[in-house]
Design an enzyme around this catalytic site. Structure first.
Site, PDB file in Angstrom:
ATOM      1  N   ASP A  87       0.799  -1.225   0.000  1.00 17.05           N
ATOM      2  CA  ASP A  87       0.000   0.000   0.000  1.00 17.05           C
ATOM      3  C   ASP A  87       0.832   1.276   0.000  1.00 17.05           C
ATOM      4  O   ASP A  87       0.304   2.352   0.321  1.00 17.05           O
ATOM      5  CB  ASP A  87      -0.956   0.006   1.192  1.00 17.05           C
ATOM      6  CG  ASP A  87      -2.231  -0.777   0.917  1.00 17.05           C
ATOM      7  OD1 ASP A  87      -2.614  -0.879  -0.263  1.00 17.05           O
ATOM      8  OD2 ASP A  87      -2.842  -1.288   1.874  1.00 17.05           O
ATOM      9  N   ASP A 144      -7.096  -4.388  -3.771  1.00 21.63           N
ATOM     10  CA  ASP A 144      -6.716  -3.035  -3.354  1.00 21.63           C
ATOM     11  C   ASP A 144      -5.483  -2.537  -4.104  1.00 21.63           C
ATOM     12  O   ASP A 144      -5.339  -1.337  -4.379  1.00 21.63           O
ATOM     13  CB  ASP A 144      -6.415  -2.990  -1.855  1.00 21.63           C
ATOM     14  CG  ASP A 144      -7.416  -3.734  -1.001  1.00 21.63           C
ATOM     15  OD1 ASP A 144      -7.842  -4.842  -1.404  1.00 21.63           O
ATOM     16  OD2 ASP A 144      -7.752  -3.252   0.083  1.00 21.63           O
TER      17      ASP A 144
END
Length: 364
Positions: A87, A144
Site C-alpha cells: 500500500d 486493493d
C-alpha cells in the site's frame, strides 16, 4: 463554477481537524474524534492528500504548510523496523508525488521514486502479481493493489525506466484474469503458489466469504482499472472498469448507497459503506473522462452517488466533528470500524467534490 457552500464548510472543518489532530495519523472516528494509526499503516497518506487537494483548490499556504512534512515522515518508515507493504501507493501518491507535481520539490520526487522501487520489489514474476502484506503471505495478492499501480506508472513516466510500467501492466493483467469475475463482481484476495505462480484459491478477506462481493473491493477495481487504461491506453482495462461499475450500480440499496458486501445474506439488515461509494464515484468520474459518455451516464451516476452521500452521510455542517462522512464500514467480518467515518472515505469524498468542481490534477 465552484459551489461556495461546500468549499467553505470543508475549509472550516479541515482547519478544526488540523488543530485537533496535530501530527497524528487519522484512521476512523468515534464520537466525533479520529483514532490514531501508526505512520506505517496504509491510511497514513489520506489526510495529507486532503490537505494537498485543498492547497491546489484554494492556493492557501495553510494547507501546503500542513501537508509539507508528511512525505519525509513516511520515508522514515523505510529506515526503521516497520510494516510497509503493497500500500505504499496509498501513502506516497497523496504525499510525495502530488507534492512534487504541485511544487517541484526534488526531495519529494526522490521519495516517490524510492517508494515505487520498493513496490516493484514486491513483484512475483512467476505469478505476475504484487505480493500483499508481509509475514507468511508470500503468495497473496489483493484487489486493493490495483489503486497502487498508479505509483509505478508515474515512476515509469518520471524516470524513463520501463520496468515500472511493465510490472504494473502485468499485475493489471493478472487482475483481469483472476480477480474480476465475468459478471463484474470481484475477488478480494487471490492466493497463488509463490514458486510456480499457479492460482490456488480465492479468499473472502474483508468480504462476507470467498464467493461474495465486498463493495469497497468493487470500488477499488472500478477506479484502479480506469487508471490503468489512462496510463496504458488499452481499452480492455476500461471495459473491465465499466463491467465492475455496472455491477456496482445495479446492486446499490434503495437509498442509492452500497451495502458493505453485495452478497451478504439479509443485506437489508447490514451496514452501508460510505467509503465504497466515495471511491466508486471517483472511479465513475475517471471513466467519464476517458469516454465520450455522450449521455452522461457515468458522470450522472457519480453525481447521484455524491448527492446521496451528502444528503445521508455528510457532517459538513459541524466543523467540530472529525470526519466528513458517516456510515463507513472498515472490516465487518472482524467487527472493526463499523458505521463510522473513515479517513479514506473522507479523502475520496473530497476528491470527488473537487473533481466535480473543476479540479483537474491527479493523485491516483
Amino acid at each position: 463554477m465552484r459551489n461556495p457552500d461546500w468549499m467553505q464548510s470543508i475549509q472550516k472543518k479541515m482547519v478544526c481537524m488540523h488543530e485537533k489532530l496535530g501530527e497524528s495519523v487519522p484512521w476512523y472516528s468515534t464520537e466525533g474524534c479520529y483514532k490514531e494509526a501508526a505512520e506505517d499503516f496504509w491510511v497514513s497518506g489520506f489526510w495529507p492528500g486532503m490537505l494537498w487537494i485543498m492547497y491546489d483548490m484554494t492556493g492557501k499556504d495553510f494547507y501546503k504548510d500542513a501537508a509539507w512534512q508528511w512525505d519525509g515522515r513516511l520515508e522514515g518508515c523505510f529506515v526503521r523496523e516497520s510494516n510497509m507493504h503493497h500500500d505504499v501507493g496509498f501513502q506516497f501518491l497523496p504525499t510525495a508525488v502530488i507534492k512534487y507535481k504541485l511544487t517541484g520539490d526534488r526531495e519529494a520526487k526522490r521519495r516517490g521514486l524510492f517508494a515505487a522501487n520498493f513496490l516493484a520489489g514486491r513483484f512475483n514474476p512467476a505469478g505476475g502479481f504484487l505480493r500483499a502484506w508481509n509475514q507468511n503471505k508470500t503468495g497473496w495478492s489483493i484487489i486493493d493493489s490495483t489503486m497502487n499501480l498508479s505509483l509505478l506508472f508515474w515512476a515509469a513516466e518520471e524516470s524513463g525506466d520501463a520496468r515500472f510500467f511493465h510490472t504494473a501492466k502485468i499485475h493489471a493483467d493478472t487482475v483481469l484474469k483472476y480477480f474480476i469475475r465475468p459478471d463484474g463482481s470481484v475477488n478480494h484476495i487471490v492466493v497463488f503458489d509463490p514458486v510456480s505462480g499457479e492460482m490456488q484459491k480465492s479468499l473472502g478477506g474483508q468480504g462476507y466469504d470467498s464467493n461474495s462481493s465486498w463493495s469497497r473491493g468493487q470500488a477499488w477495481a472500478i477506479y484502479g482499472m480506469a487508471n490503468v487504461c489512462r496510463y496504458t491506453g488499452e481499452r480492455r482495462f476500461l471495459d473491465a472498469a465499466k463491467r465492475v461499475a455496472h455491477y456496482f450500480l445495479a446492486n446499490l440499496e434503495a437509498c442509492g448507497l452500497p451495502c458493505w458486501d453485495f452478497r451478504v445474506p439479509n443485506r437489508e439488515q447490514e451496514p452501508l459503506d460510505s467509503s465504497a461509494a466515495a471511491i466508486a464515484a471517483c472511479g465513475l468520474l475517471e471513466i467519464a473522462e476517458m469516454t465520450s459518455d455522450d449521455d452522461g451516464f457515468y458522470r450522472k451516476a457519480a453525481v447521484r452517488m455524491i448527492n446521496c452521500l451528502t444528503e445521508q452521510c455528510s457532517v459538513l455542517d459541524d466543523p467540530e466533528y472529525q470526519g466528513l462522512l458517516l456510515h463507513g464500514t472498515g472490516n465487518k467480518p472482524a467487527e472493526e470500524q463499523v458505521d463510522v467515518p473513515l479517513i479514506y472515505g473522507d479523502y475520496f469524498y473530497l476528491e470527488a467534490l473537487a473533481r466535480l468542481d473543476g479540479w483537474r490534477n491527479k493523485i491516483f
